[in-house]
Design an enzyme around this catalytic site. Sequence first.
Site, PDB file in Angstrom:
ATOM      1  N   HIS A 290     -35.034 -14.024  28.725  1.00 46.20           N
ATOM      2  CA  HIS A 290     -34.323 -14.005  27.454  1.00 46.20           C
ATOM      3  C   HIS A 290     -34.321 -12.586  26.886  1.00 46.20           C
ATOM      4  CE1 HIS A 290     -35.332 -18.536  26.820  1.00 46.20           C
ATOM      5  NE2 HIS A 290     -34.308 -18.348  27.635  1.00 46.20           N
TER       6      HIS A 290
ATOM      7  N   ASP B  17     -36.902 -23.836  26.872  1.00 42.39           N
ATOM      8  CA  ASP B  17     -35.830 -23.512  27.811  1.00 42.39           C
ATOM      9  C   ASP B  17     -36.401 -23.490  29.222  1.00 42.39           C
ATOM     10  OD1 ASP B  17     -33.240 -22.898  28.559  1.00 42.39           O
ATOM     11  OD2 ASP B  17     -33.524 -20.738  28.394  1.00 42.39           O
TER      12      ASP B  17
ATOM     13  N   SER C 175     -39.482 -16.054  29.101  1.00 39.25           N
ATOM     14  CA  SER C 175     -39.067 -15.678  27.756  1.00 39.25           C
ATOM     15  C   SER C 175     -40.155 -14.794  27.160  1.00 39.25           C
ATOM     16  CB  SER C 175     -38.808 -16.936  26.916  1.00 39.25           C
ATOM     17  OG  SER C 175     -38.338 -16.597  25.622  1.00 39.25           O
TER      18      SER C 175
END
Length: 336
Positions: A38, A130, A11
């Site tokens: 992401h 995540d 991310s």
Amino acid sequence: MRRDIVVIGASAGGVEALRTTMANLPADLPAAVLVVLHVPAYGGSVLPAILDRAGPLPARHAASGDRIRHGQVLVAPSDRHLVVDDGHVVLSRGPRENGHRPAIDVLFRTAARAHGDRVIAVVLSGVLDDGTAGAVAIRGRGGAVLVQDPEDALYPAMPSSALEHVEVDHVASAAKLGSVIDTMCRTDVIGSEREPSPLMEIEADLAKMDGDVMNDPVRPGVPSGFSCPDCSGTLFEIRDGPLLRYRCRVGHTWSPESLLGEQALQLDGALWMALRSLEEKAALSRDMGERASGRGNPLTARRFGEQADEAVRAARLIRSMLESDIAPTRQLDEGS
């Protein structure tokens, strides 16, 4: 048995970590590499071009139906989950997880279901958590988990969360992860695959928007009393080993940290809406007061003036709340 499917999630700060990792993978890597970073839903992603230049392995965006082949890097495109099926990948606009599509947990979880102990998960730099639930799923099926050293990551939260909740095989800097992956893919291991849990089956099918699962009236978990930030539906509390997460009827999924972050963003938007309404109320009240005064109605003019003053005081309070920085700013730049 050898592990030959490498799934990588990143991310914020992840582009640099991915570039470094790819630069240290060999051209004859006996494994396929699948990547989720992401990215915002709008616009395209240049990540495949970056990774293609970074190392010897060819990288491109995945397409539905692509076979999983050794020596290639498939990258999730924007606004699509990268779902692993039996020997190939599928792109899906299934429900967002932790506010993301593509989501790392979807890639990890579906890879775990489809290929069990052949999978190596790699968690790189990022905010929040995540990838942790997906790493738990991979570990539960006998796969391996690698984590970027939090001290090496630009944003250490994702690696730190994985370290806190998952039994990790290796912790290394991004510069060393490539050689660790190569060694693991060339090492024979004793298979330790376990059957996927019913929860894993359900969640993997929800990511693919399977009609039977989407229409099933029975949902895992118990009602939490919280509402889904994406669709306002009831969130069900799910306990998955050491992890707690929330999933709504249509499949949007939130970890506690991600849910808190999204609630803060929604609060920020609500406060700005309230401020706009109060400013408009004050302006309209002043205008109506001036009109009443021009018609020779001082009492009515004073009443509108008092309403304007009340709206201004309330707006001042809302502005002070906004200035207190109670809500975070959403990361919109690719991997930053």
